[in-house]
Write an enzyme that holds these catalytic residues in place. Structure first.
Site, PDB file in Angstrom:
ATOM      1  N   SER A 130       0.802  -1.225   0.000  1.00  4.75           N
ATOM      2  CA  SER A 130       0.000   0.000   0.000  1.00  4.75           C
ATOM      3  C   SER A 130       0.833   1.273   0.000  1.00  4.75           C
ATOM      4  CB  SER A 130      -0.941   0.013   1.211  1.00  4.75           C
ATOM      5  OG  SER A 130      -0.199  -0.035   2.407  1.00  4.75           O
TER       6      SER A 130
ATOM      7  N   THR B  11      -1.962   4.088   3.950  1.00  2.44           N
ATOM      8  CA  THR B  11      -0.999   5.177   3.961  1.00  2.44           C
ATOM      9  C   THR B  11      -0.103   5.025   5.169  1.00  2.44           C
ATOM     10  OG1 THR B  11      -2.694   6.604   3.021  1.00  2.44           O
ATOM     11  CG2 THR B  11      -0.875   7.705   4.157  1.00  2.44           C
TER      12      THR B  11
ATOM     13  N   THR C 250       1.851   7.224   0.130  1.00  2.00           N
ATOM     14  CA  THR C 250       0.947   6.113  -0.183  1.00  2.00           C
ATOM     15  C   THR C 250       0.982   5.780  -1.664  1.00  2.00           C
ATOM     16  OG1 THR C 250      -1.358   5.366   0.075  1.00  2.00           O
ATOM     17  CG2 THR C 250      -1.028   7.611  -0.681  1.00  2.00           C
TER      18      THR C 250
ATOM     19  N   ARG D  37      -6.660   9.379  -9.904  1.00  2.00           N
ATOM     20  CA  ARG D  37      -7.320   9.642  -8.625  1.00  2.00           C
ATOM     21  C   ARG D  37      -6.311  10.039  -7.557  1.00  2.00           C
ATOM     22  NH1 ARG D  37      -6.725   7.420  -3.168  1.00  2.00           N
ATOM     23  NH2 ARG D  37      -8.667   7.885  -2.059  1.00  2.00           N
TER      24      ARG D  37
ATOM     25  N   THR E 192      -5.349   8.673   7.815  1.00  7.55           N
ATOM     26  CA  THR E 192      -5.285   7.454   7.020  1.00  7.55           C
ATOM     27  C   THR E 192      -6.700   6.961   6.764  1.00  7.55           C
ATOM     28  OG1 THR E 192      -4.309   5.227   6.916  1.00  7.55           O
ATOM     29  CG2 THR E 192      -5.114   5.963   9.051  1.00  7.55           C
ATOM     30  N   GLY E 193      -6.859   6.153   5.727  1.00  6.19           N
ATOM     31  CA  GLY E 193      -8.186   5.657   5.404  1.00  6.19           C
ATOM     32  C   GLY E 193      -8.684   6.218   4.093  1.00  6.19           C
TER      33      GLY E 193
END
Length: 330
Positions: free
Chosen positions: A85, A187, A205, A215, A238-239
């Site tokens: 990731s 991230t 990330t 994106r 994060t997320g």
């Protein structure tokens, strides 16, 4: 006349003694206050933060600058081909292209960012070069790549075999449904307070797996994925980046600390704001995960997320530990 001179002399001596006493008191007070500050300290998101913190701590324990610490720290997962990731080894977009995003911020509010950067293993170092060597704060796409190459960064193929295999399997159905925790994306955000009492942060990330090409999430956006105010504190997110961008999340956390909230309270309020907005938009909260970590000038820290599953690493004088963040949805 003699009496008057003695009076003036005694007055001057008294004033000098008072001034010295005040300076001594101030020095003692500052020293006592300084001892209460938990520094140095570094926080980072997710379980790969343990190894990242080790690299950052090597800088911090030698009285190094927080900026150098956070760059060194996040480069660990960036350079790990098994980490899916972040950086090298990150999962590609739906076109099979590995695109990376990163930003960095120091104690003087200097900032640098790159977005949709391909072929460069360490986007955080490119972001720092943008900060230090250009009049700009963000470079994207081909422009970011051209700049990186001009600065001596090596062009590499970042699509490792395992990620390519997963992508080809995904293409059979091409269903895009992000998983809410680290299984699909995520991230590393890192914030640090050094021995001099200065703050810096970094965020990097490869974004959500199989995203639309081009994106961007919150990670390269100062104020969303990362924010540092050397008078107050620092925060990173994060997320699901779209939800963090919606509230300028990391900046919000720092501003809440400015208003007197603890890092924990600030993270909790930011998460609750996302939850409220999600419900007001009639979106399914079960599909969204966001977590924040925060650090103030006293070395106090906090973390909070929407759902269980988010953890973060903390390294200070007591050692390096992985902590499960508290969460809202039970």
């Amino acid at each position: 006349m003699t009496s008057r001179r003695n009076f003036i002399k005694k007055g001057a001596l008294a004033t000098t003694a008072f001034a010295l006493s005040s300076l001594e008191y101030k020095a003692h007070t500052n020293s006592s206050s300084d001892k209460k500050v938990n520094k140095p300290i570094v926080l980072s998101t997710w379980n790969f933060g343990i190894q990242a913190n080790e690299a950052a701590w090597t800088v911090l324990k030698n009285n190094g600058r927080a900026l150098d610490a956070v760059e060194a720290g996040v480069k660990v997962p960036e350079g790990d081909p098994t980490e899916r990731s972040v950086g090298y080894g990150g999962r590609p977009d739906r076109d099979g292209r590995v695109t990376l995003d990163a930003c960095i911020m120091d104690e003087f509010s200097n900032i640098g960012s790159v977005a949709c950067l391909e072929h460069i293993k360490h986007p955080i170092s490119v972001a720092r070069a943008v900060m230090e060597k250009t009049p700009h704060v963000m470079l994207v796409g081909d422009g970011a790549l051209q700049f990186a190459l001009s600065q001596g960064f090596k062009k590499e193929n970042l699509l490792v075999e395992a990620s390519e295999k997963e992508w080809k399997e995904w293409l059979k159905k091409s269903e895009y449904k992000p998983v809410i925790n680290i299984e699909n994306h995520d991230t590393i955000g890192m914030i640090a307070l050094d021995a001099q009492g200065n703050l810096s942060g970094a965020c990097t990330t490869s974004g959500m797996a199989y995203k639309m090409h081009g994106r961007l999430g919150d990670s390269p956006i100062i104020g969303a994925g990362l924010y540092v105010d050397n008078e107050i504190g620092a925060a990173t997110a994060t997320g699901h980046g779209e939800e963090v961008i919606r509230i300028a999340g990391s900046h919000l956390v720092v501003e809440l600390m400015r208003q007197g909230k603890s890092p924990q309270q600030a993270c909790e309020e930011a998460v609750q704001r996302i939850i409220k907005l999600t419900k007001s938009r009639n979106k399914n909260l079960n599909d969204i995960q966001v977590g924040f970590i925060a650090l103030n000038k006293k070395g106090e820290c906090g973390a909070y997320c929407i759902h269980s599953g988010f953890n973060y690493a903390k390294y200070d004088s007591s050692g390096n530990s992985l902590i499960n963040a508290t969460y809202s949805v039970k």
